[in-house]
Design a protein around this motif. Structure first.
Motif, PDB file in Angstrom:
ATOM      1  N   LEU A 261      40.637  37.482  40.787  1.00 16.35           N
ATOM      2  CA  LEU A 261      41.777  37.094  39.954  1.00 16.35           C
ATOM      3  C   LEU A 261      43.018  37.029  40.834  1.00 16.35           C
TER       4      LEU A 261
ATOM      5  N   ILE B 237      47.108  38.217  33.067  1.00 14.48           N
ATOM      6  CA  ILE B 237      45.768  37.805  32.646  1.00 14.48           C
ATOM      7  C   ILE B 237      45.853  36.435  31.954  1.00 14.48           C
TER       8      ILE B 237
ATOM      9  N   PRO C  57      46.251  41.931  36.713  1.00 15.26           N
ATOM     10  CA  PRO C  57      44.906  42.403  37.071  1.00 15.26           C
ATOM     11  C   PRO C  57      44.825  43.828  37.593  1.00 15.26           C
TER      12      PRO C  57
ATOM     13  N   GLN D 149      38.398  43.542  34.749  1.00 13.82           N
ATOM     14  CA  GLN D 149      38.753  42.388  35.594  1.00 13.82           C
ATOM     15  C   GLN D 149      37.588  41.414  35.709  1.00 13.82           C
TER      16      GLN D 149
END
Ligand code: ADP
Ligand code: MG
Length: 260
Positions: free
Chosen positions: A108, A114, A154, A162
């Motif tokens: 990520l 997110i 993250p 995650q």
């Protein structure tokens, strides 16, 4: 998902097979003198789940990465949805956008929320509006049980969370199939099941999946077939019941004795 049909044409008379999502045919690859893949052939039908296992260093990651063009190869042919990925006319970035990939380390973007992790590629690559991308992203975040985490970053999430976001992010691109390379092997034991549960649900929903994993519980639950690799070769390939109950090769027997 629809515009995958526009990616390119399939060439060669009789090459097309509408049932198959992934076809790996006689693929070999070398790093200098070292042959990492030895004449590998296997396939994944639409809606099938195929688990690839084998000892460390046997070529599993290399093989799965050839499927979306992250690794090249010197011999053989690979078709994804009847598109020859080695054909210079194939639009590889476009194909790759529709082949979801989840790695061991959840990659990520740490500096994006997110929500923004989930929407970025949808907007950039699929040209969705922010609203559309957000709607799709939030649906998927909800599906992996993390809707409350949308505006966190993250590093504020656990490893298992995650990895679930990484899966949702891949799904947001409406993939035609999903590739997983040991998605749970970097996780603390208590987080493995939450990720496997997401994958099990995905499999039950009919997603075509190629999964490198040593989680034989997962394989037993949802795999249609198991492929066993050793030293760059596909040594054995069998329906899961057969693979677990009566592995044919001595190498597979030894491997299973160690991990089960
Ligand atoms: P697995 O995923 O089954 O553990 P890999 O596909 O990562 O195996 O690696 C297969 C073999 O290829 C290993 O012996 C590894 O050391 C070797 N290998 C992987 N990447 C490279 C590279 N870039 N150069 C040379 N050898 C490599
Ligand atoms: Mg690997």
């Amino acid at each position: 998902m629809q515009n995958i049909l526009l990616l390119g044409s399939c060439e060669g008379a009789g090459a097309e097979d509408i049932e198959q999502m992934i076809r790996i045919e006689n693929v070999s690859k070398w790093y200098g003198d070292f042959q990492v893949l030895k004449n590998c052939s296997t396939s994944v039908k639409k809606g099938e789940v195929v688990v690839i296992c084998g000892p460390s260093g046997s070529g599993k990651s290399t093989l799965i990465k050839t499927v979306n063009g992250l690794e090249d190869y010197q011999e053989g042919t690979i078709y994804v949805n009847n598109i020859n990925i080695g054909d210079p006319h194939t639009n590889l970035p476009k194909l790759r956008a529709h082949v979801g990939m989840v790695f061991q380390h959840f990659e990520l973007f740490p500096h994006l929320t997110i929500r923004n992790n989930l929407t970025l590629a949808q907007m950039k690559v699929l040209k969705r509006s922010r609203d559309q991308a957000n709607k799709r992203g939030m649906e998927l975040l909800d599906r992996v049980g993390l809707i409350k985490q949308a505006d966190k970053f993250p590093p504020q999430l656990s490893g298992g969370q995650q990895q679930r976001v990484a899966i949702a992010r891949a799904l947001a691109m409406d993939p035609i199939c999903m590739l997983f390379d040991e998605p749970t092997s970097a996780l603390d034991p208590e987080m493995i099941n939450e990720v496997l549960d997401v994958m099990i649900n995905l499999a039950k929903d009919g997603m075509t999946m190629m999964v490198v994993t040593h989680e034989m519980g997962f394989a037993r639950k949802v795999a249609d077939r198991v492929v066993f690799m050793d030293a760059g070769e596909i040594v054995e390939e069998a329906p899961k019941e057969e693979f677990f109950s009566t592995p044919r090769s001595e190498r597979a027997q030894r491997f299973l004795a160690k991990i089960l």
